[in-house]
Scaffold this motif. Structure first.
Motif, short mmCIF file in Angstrom:
data_model
loop_
_atom_site.label_atom_id
_atom_site.label_comp_id
_atom_site.label_asym_id
_atom_site.label_seq_id
_atom_site.Cartn_x
_atom_site.Cartn_y
_atom_site.Cartn_z
N ALA A 183 0.81 -1.22 0.00
CA ALA A 183 0.00 0.00 0.00
C ALA A 183 0.84 1.27 0.00
N GLN A 184 2.10 1.17 0.46
CA GLN A 184 2.96 2.34 0.54
C GLN A 184 3.86 2.51 -0.68
N LEU A 185 3.78 1.58 -1.63
CA LEU A 185 4.59 1.69 -2.84
C LEU A 185 4.08 2.83 -3.72
N PRO A 186 4.97 3.48 -4.49
CA PRO A 186 4.49 4.45 -5.48
C PRO A 186 3.69 3.72 -6.55
N GLU A 187 2.80 4.42 -7.20
CA GLU A 187 1.93 3.80 -8.20
C GLU A 187 2.71 3.12 -9.30
N SER A 188 3.86 3.68 -9.66
CA SER A 188 4.66 3.08 -10.73
C SER A 188 5.14 1.68 -10.36
N GLU A 189 5.48 1.47 -9.08
CA GLU A 189 5.93 0.16 -8.63
C GLU A 189 4.75 -0.80 -8.51
N LYS A 190 3.61 -0.30 -8.04
CA LYS A 190 2.41 -1.14 -7.97
C LYS A 190 2.04 -1.63 -9.37
N GLN A 191 2.21 -0.76 -10.36
CA GLN A 191 1.82 -1.11 -11.72
C GLN A 191 2.60 -2.31 -12.23
N TYR A 192 3.85 -2.42 -11.83
CA TYR A 192 4.67 -3.57 -12.23
C TYR A 192 4.03 -4.87 -11.76
N ASP A 193 3.61 -4.92 -10.49
CA ASP A 193 2.98 -6.12 -9.94
C ASP A 193 1.60 -6.33 -10.54
N ARG A 194 0.88 -5.24 -10.79
CA ARG A 194 -0.45 -5.37 -11.39
C ARG A 194 -0.39 -5.97 -12.78
N ILE A 195 0.56 -5.52 -13.58
CA ILE A 195 0.70 -6.05 -14.94
C ILE A 195 0.99 -7.54 -14.91
N MET A 196 1.85 -7.96 -13.99
CA MET A 196 2.17 -9.38 -13.87
C MET A 196 0.93 -10.18 -13.48
N ALA A 197 0.17 -9.67 -12.50
CA ALA A 197 -1.04 -10.36 -12.04
C ALA A 197 -2.08 -10.41 -13.16
N GLU A 198 -2.28 -9.30 -13.84
CA GLU A 198 -3.28 -9.24 -14.91
C GLU A 198 -2.92 -10.19 -16.05
N ASN A 199 -1.64 -10.24 -16.41
CA ASN A 199 -1.22 -11.15 -17.49
C ASN A 199 -1.39 -12.60 -17.09
N THR A 200 -1.22 -12.92 -15.80
CA THR A 200 -1.44 -14.28 -15.33
C THR A 200 -2.91 -14.66 -15.48
N LEU A 201 -3.79 -13.74 -15.09
CA LEU A 201 -5.23 -13.99 -15.22
C LEU A 201 -5.63 -14.10 -16.69
N LYS A 202 -5.05 -13.28 -17.54
CA LYS A 202 -5.36 -13.34 -18.96
C LYS A 202 -4.88 -14.66 -19.57
N LEU A 203 -3.72 -15.13 -19.13
CA LEU A 203 -3.21 -16.40 -19.64
C LEU A 203 -4.13 -17.55 -19.26
N LEU A 204 -4.62 -17.55 -18.01
CA LEU A 204 -5.56 -18.59 -17.58
C LEU A 204 -6.81 -18.56 -18.45
N THR A 205 -7.30 -17.35 -18.73
CA THR A 205 -8.49 -17.21 -19.57
C THR A 205 -8.23 -17.70 -20.99
N ALA A 206 -7.06 -17.34 -21.53
CA ALA A 206 -6.71 -17.75 -22.89
C ALA A 206 -6.57 -19.26 -23.02
N LEU A 207 -6.16 -19.91 -21.93
CA LEU A 207 -5.98 -21.36 -21.95
C LEU A 207 -7.27 -22.12 -21.65
N GLY A 208 -8.36 -21.37 -21.42
CA GLY A 208 -9.66 -22.00 -21.23
C GLY A 208 -10.06 -22.22 -19.79
N TYR A 209 -9.27 -21.73 -18.86
CA TYR A 209 -9.62 -21.87 -17.44
C TYR A 209 -10.58 -20.76 -17.03
N LYS A 210 -11.37 -21.03 -16.02
CA LYS A 210 -12.35 -20.07 -15.52
C LYS A 210 -12.14 -19.88 -14.03
N VAL A 211 -11.96 -18.63 -13.63
CA VAL A 211 -11.75 -18.31 -12.21
C VAL A 211 -13.04 -17.76 -11.65
N GLU A 212 -13.54 -18.39 -10.59
CA GLU A 212 -14.78 -17.96 -9.96
C GLU A 212 -14.58 -17.78 -8.47
#
Length: 215
Positions: A183-212
């Motif tokens: 929570a104390q990181l600058p937004e630019s550093e948070k964005q690095y982790d967010r991009i990694m998390a978002e790409n992981t979720l997108k990869l799961l979706t692209a491979l046919g997995y469903k997160v509920e």
């Protein structure tokens, strides 16, 4: 990269390096796009002989008539805390405090291109194309939780190596300003982790997995 003066900066950087071509496509350089305003990236890339072209909010550097624009990092001095930047508007090289440069860089979300000479011995990752994948509504909370978890795991790993908090990154002292809660990181550093998390979720979706989420 769709940033003002980007092509001009690429041409300037290639010419300064004595590399023929008007764009990176004309060369055999390894080109990467980043979205994290980390000055350590600049120091490391320059030591490796790389080209560094960040996008900055030029209004924060005194260029009042220009907003977001590309620039070229010529030299960064950790001793004087100053950085030399190529300024496309005036077609010259100017010196700024590193702190001011980073602030102007962070204002663009840390957008940056780096380029290095070809290296046949280095592993060249090839990521899946996830640009067409759209996540369902409601995934922001999960993405943020994954980003925070990634930062916490990184912090624990670095602490196990002896890293502690410091106002500036200092590899010799194993200190970094990122050794704080997510929570104390600058937004630019948070964005690095967010991009990694978002790409992981997108990869799961692209491979046919469903997160509920369980009710």
């Amino acid at each position: 990269m769709d940033i003002a003066n980007y092509e001009e900066c690429v041409k300037f950087a290639l010419n300064r390096k004595g590399i023929e071509g008007d764009s990176f496509k004309d060369t055999s350089l390894r080109v990467y796009e980043r979205h994290t305003a980390n000055p350590g990236t600049v120091f490391t890339a320059l030591r490796k002989g790389g080209i560094v072209i960040p996008a900055v909010d030029a209004s924060l550097l005194g260029e009042c008539n220009v907003e977001v624009t590309a620039t070229v990092v010529i030299k960064a001095n950790q001793i004087t805390d100053m950085v030399d930047l190529y300024v496309p508007k005036s077609n010259d090289i100017q010196t700024f405090p590193i702190a001011a440069f980073v602030e102007a860089w962070e204002a663009t979300g840390g957008i940056c291109t780096t380029a290095f000479p070809p290296d046949a011995k280095t592993y060249h990752p090839k990521l899946s194309d996830l640009k067409h994948v759209e996540l369902p509504n409601g995934f922001d909370e999960l993405r943020e939780a994954m980003a925070e978890n990634a930062h916490d795991r990184w912090a624990l790993e670095r602490q196990s190596e002896g890293w502690t908090y410091g106002p500036k990154r200092d590899d010799s002292k194993l200190e970094t300003p990122d050794m704080v809660p997510y929570a104390q990181l600058p937004e630019s550093e948070k964005q690095y982790d967010r991009i990694m998390a978002e790409n992981t979720l997108k990869l799961l979706t692209a491979l046919g997995y469903k997160v509920e989420k369980n009710a």
